[in-house]
Design a protein around this motif. Structure first.
Motif, mmCIF file in Angstrom:
data_model
loop_
_atom_site.group_PDB
_atom_site.id
_atom_site.type_symbol
_atom_site.label_atom_id
_atom_site.label_comp_id
_atom_site.label_asym_id
_atom_site.label_seq_id
_atom_site.Cartn_x
_atom_site.Cartn_y
_atom_site.Cartn_z
ATOM 1 N N HIS A 11 -58.662 -28.952 59.876
ATOM 2 C CA HIS A 11 -57.627 -29.763 59.240
ATOM 3 C C HIS A 11 -58.147 -31.162 58.866
ATOM 4 O O HIS A 11 -58.049 -31.597 57.724
ATOM 5 N N ILE A 12 -58.730 -31.834 59.853
ATOM 6 C CA ILE A 12 -59.234 -33.193 59.598
ATOM 7 C C ILE A 12 -60.533 -33.128 58.798
ATOM 8 O O ILE A 12 -60.715 -33.845 57.803
ATOM 9 N N ASP A 33 -69.808 -25.566 61.255
ATOM 10 C CA ASP A 33 -68.555 -24.960 61.725
ATOM 11 C C ASP A 33 -68.852 -23.496 62.037
ATOM 12 O O ASP A 33 -69.587 -22.844 61.295
ATOM 13 N N ARG A 39 -61.561 -20.875 58.237
ATOM 14 C CA ARG A 39 -61.093 -21.711 57.109
ATOM 15 C C ARG A 39 -62.166 -21.799 56.006
ATOM 16 O O ARG A 39 -62.602 -22.895 55.630
ATOM 17 N N THR A 81 -57.955 -26.122 69.197
ATOM 18 C CA THR A 81 -57.055 -27.272 69.109
ATOM 19 C C THR A 81 -55.572 -27.032 69.377
ATOM 20 O O THR A 81 -54.813 -27.992 69.357
ATOM 21 N N ASN A 96 -65.396 -24.188 75.416
ATOM 22 C CA ASN A 96 -65.778 -24.512 74.038
ATOM 23 C C ASN A 96 -65.805 -26.027 73.823
ATOM 24 O O ASN A 96 -66.818 -26.603 73.432
ATOM 25 N N TYR A 146 -55.652 -28.294 77.108
ATOM 26 C CA TYR A 146 -56.348 -28.928 75.972
ATOM 27 C C TYR A 146 -56.532 -30.428 76.221
ATOM 28 O O TYR A 146 -57.631 -30.979 76.073
ATOM 29 N N LYS A 150 -59.840 -32.990 77.050
ATOM 30 C CA LYS A 150 -60.110 -34.232 76.300
ATOM 31 C C LYS A 150 -60.478 -35.355 77.253
ATOM 32 O O LYS A 150 -61.400 -36.127 76.998
ATOM 33 N N ILE A 176 -51.759 -35.479 63.868
ATOM 34 C CA ILE A 176 -52.019 -35.671 62.437
ATOM 35 C C ILE A 176 -50.896 -35.085 61.586
ATOM 36 O O ILE A 176 -50.414 -33.989 61.847
HETATM 37 N N1 LIG Z 1 -54.913 -32.449 64.172
HETATM 38 C C1 LIG Z 1 -54.387 -33.227 65.122
HETATM 39 O O1 LIG Z 1 -53.169 -33.450 65.184
HETATM 40 C C2 LIG Z 1 -55.298 -33.887 66.136
HETATM 41 C C3 LIG Z 1 -54.779 -34.924 66.923
HETATM 42 C C4 LIG Z 1 -55.588 -35.520 67.893
HETATM 43 C C5 LIG Z 1 -56.919 -35.100 68.041
HETATM 44 N N2 LIG Z 1 -57.385 -34.099 67.258
HETATM 45 C C6 LIG Z 1 -58.781 -33.653 67.467
HETATM 46 O O2 LIG Z 1 -59.511 -33.782 66.264
HETATM 47 C C7 LIG Z 1 -60.504 -32.759 66.201
HETATM 48 C C8 LIG Z 1 -60.312 -31.959 64.889
HETATM 49 O O3 LIG Z 1 -58.982 -31.460 64.861
HETATM 50 P P1 LIG Z 1 -58.447 -30.533 63.677
HETATM 51 O O4 LIG Z 1 -56.990 -30.711 63.630
HETATM 52 O O5 LIG Z 1 -59.265 -30.714 62.440
HETATM 53 O O6 LIG Z 1 -58.743 -29.097 64.319
HETATM 54 P P2 LIG Z 1 -58.929 -27.676 63.606
HETATM 55 O O7 LIG Z 1 -58.589 -26.647 64.611
HETATM 56 O O8 LIG Z 1 -58.217 -27.648 62.314
HETATM 57 O O9 LIG Z 1 -60.500 -27.655 63.310
HETATM 58 C C9 LIG Z 1 -61.467 -27.476 64.301
HETATM 59 C C10 LIG Z 1 -62.670 -26.787 63.653
HETATM 60 O O10 LIG Z 1 -63.681 -26.669 64.659
HETATM 61 C C11 LIG Z 1 -64.322 -25.402 64.494
HETATM 62 N N3 LIG Z 1 -64.931 -25.083 65.789
HETATM 63 C C12 LIG Z 1 -64.296 -24.828 66.969
HETATM 64 N N4 LIG Z 1 -65.201 -24.608 67.929
HETATM 65 C C13 LIG Z 1 -66.425 -24.725 67.359
HETATM 66 C C14 LIG Z 1 -67.754 -24.586 67.850
HETATM 67 N N5 LIG Z 1 -67.999 -24.269 69.118
HETATM 68 N N6 LIG Z 1 -68.788 -24.776 66.982
HETATM 69 C C15 LIG Z 1 -68.547 -25.064 65.675
HETATM 70 N N7 LIG Z 1 -67.314 -25.207 65.160
HETATM 71 C C16 LIG Z 1 -66.262 -25.037 65.995
HETATM 72 C C17 LIG Z 1 -63.208 -24.463 64.043
HETATM 73 O O11 LIG Z 1 -63.701 -23.330 63.369
HETATM 74 C C18 LIG Z 1 -62.371 -25.375 63.144
HETATM 75 O O12 LIG Z 1 -62.755 -25.274 61.785
HETATM 76 C C19 LIG Z 1 -60.313 -31.900 67.454
HETATM 77 O O13 LIG Z 1 -61.161 -32.350 68.478
HETATM 78 C C20 LIG Z 1 -58.864 -32.182 67.841
HETATM 79 O O14 LIG Z 1 -58.647 -31.980 69.219
HETATM 80 C C21 LIG Z 1 -56.622 -33.489 66.303
#
Ligand SMILES: NC(=O)c1ccc[n+]([C@@H]2O[C@H](COP(=O)([O-])OP(=O)(O)OC[C@H]3O[C@@H](n4cnc5c(N)ncnc54)[C@H](O)[C@@H]3O)[C@@H](O)[C@H]2O)c1
Length: 310
Positions: A11-12, A33, A39, A81, A96, A146, A150, A176
């Motif tokens: 997502h981010i 990734d 995705r 996540t 993970n 989760y 963190k 987010i």
């Molecule tokens: N989206 C939110 O609301 C939010 C809020 C606070 C913190 N965060 C943190 O920001 C970071 C990104 O969040 P997001 O929303 O983009 O998450 P997301 O789930 O959309 O994306 C995470 C990506 O990481 C990849 N991934 C997972 N394990 C992996 C590994 N071992 N090796 C390689 N790739 C791997 C997945 O395939 C995925 O594309 C995360 O650490 C999340 O905890 C997100």
């Protein structure tokens, strides 16, 4: 300068990787990734004026030695996540997420690369009305496996900065909101937009309707990361990053402006019993950052990108 984004298709990441070329036109951008969340579409139509290198690989198995040097920035977004879902797969989440962070902390320490790590404001479980990064440990009360991971990752980074000279910055991001091509819909604002667009009731946790929680506009998330690199903000410390503290009522009222027949159903959830609290972002503002995000604009764009009943 090299920028490595792990979890780049999420997502981010899928938004950030489209912003980096403009901010750092001469950089080499490397995306990693493991496609855990499939995705693939996040790689479609990347800006054509910049070349990217993509590795379909697990961070825990990747040989970072071949690509890291002291002019490299690593942005760690790789994680499992879904916080609410993490009660069912807590061991997998810990293995993970923690292990990814450890591998990157090791590799960055060895090479002199700088690490931006993304934690979450879900590490707070406070009884105070307003909480900041200096709060006592009792106010750090993660409400899901989760969020517990963190917190352990944050401690690990501090340890590595002391014992192995790691240079890092950790952001505690609010939840987010905002559209991206690799968007997910586990979290509050996005999930509610999805449900409203499909004509389903919004499933709001019983206690959450009037509770304040921190949220971060996706554009501000990318801007915060870019700002940190530009200002070389690697002080081995943590910053809260959030555009606003909002109640679910404020979020659902905003969605209702665009989908007036939207309905709410109150449900139970394990992450439910905390009191209302707001998170302070003063420490990051004091570094010179300013937020530009806008909930209504983000909701409008998300709804526009989904099919919905007229
Ligand atoms: N989206 C939110 O609301 C939010 C809020 C606070 C913190 N965060 C943190 O920001 C970071 C990104 O969040 P997001 O929303 O983009 O998450 P997301 O789930 O959309 O994306 C995470 C990506 O990481 C990849 N991934 C997972 N394990 C992996 C590994 N071992 N090796 C390689 N790739 C791997 C997945 O395939 C995925 O594309 C995360 O650490 C999340 O905890 C997100």
């Amino acid at each position: 300068m090299k920028i490595i984004v792990t979890g780049a298709l999420g997502h981010i990441g899928s938004h950030l990787i489209r912003r980096l070329p403009e901010a750092f036109p001469k950089s080499e951008i490397i995306l990693i990734d493991n496609l855990l969340t499939q995705r693939f579409a996040s790689l479609f139509k990347l800006p054509s004026n910049h070349s990217y290198k993509f590795f379909s690989a697990d961070v825990r198995e990747f040989d970072f030695n071949k690509i890291l040097d002291n002019d490299t920035f690593i942005i760690n977004l790789a994680a499992i996540t879904d916080a609410a879902g993490s009660f069912e797969n807590s061991e997998e989440v810990e293995k993970n997420n923690f292990d990814c962070t450890q591998v990157l902390a090791e590799a960055a320490s060895r090479s002199g690369a700088k690490l931006i790590h993304i934690s979450s404001t879900s590490v707070y479980g406070t009884q105070s009305n307003l909480v900041d990064e200096t709060c006592p440990d009792e106010e750090l009360n993660p409400q899901s496996p989760y969020a517990e991971s963190k917190l352990r990752e944050e401690s690990l980074l501090k340890k590595y900065s002391k014992s192995k000279n790691l240079q890092f910055l950790c952001f505690r991001f609010g939840t987010i909101y905002g559209f991206s091509i690799g968007m997910r819909f586990h979290t509050a604002v996005n999930k509610f937009c999805w449900q409203a667009c499909l004509g389903d009731e919004l499933t709001v946790w019983e206690t959450a309707y009037h509770q304040k929680r921190p949220y971060l506009d996706l554009n501000d998330a990318a801007r915060a990361i870019i700002f940190a690199i530009e200002k070389n903000l690697f002080k081995n410390t943590t910053y809260n990053a959030l555009t606003n503290n909002l109640t679910v009522k404020e979020v659902s009222d905003t969605i209702k402006k665009y989908i007036p027949d939207m309905k709410i159903k109150f449900v139970k959830n394990k992450i439910m019993n905390q009191l209302s609290y707001e998170v302070s972002t003063k420490k990051f503002l004091d570094e010179g950052f300013s937020y530009q995000g806008n909930l209504e604009k983000a909701i409008k764009e998300t709804i526009y990108n989904l099919p919905h009943k007229p």
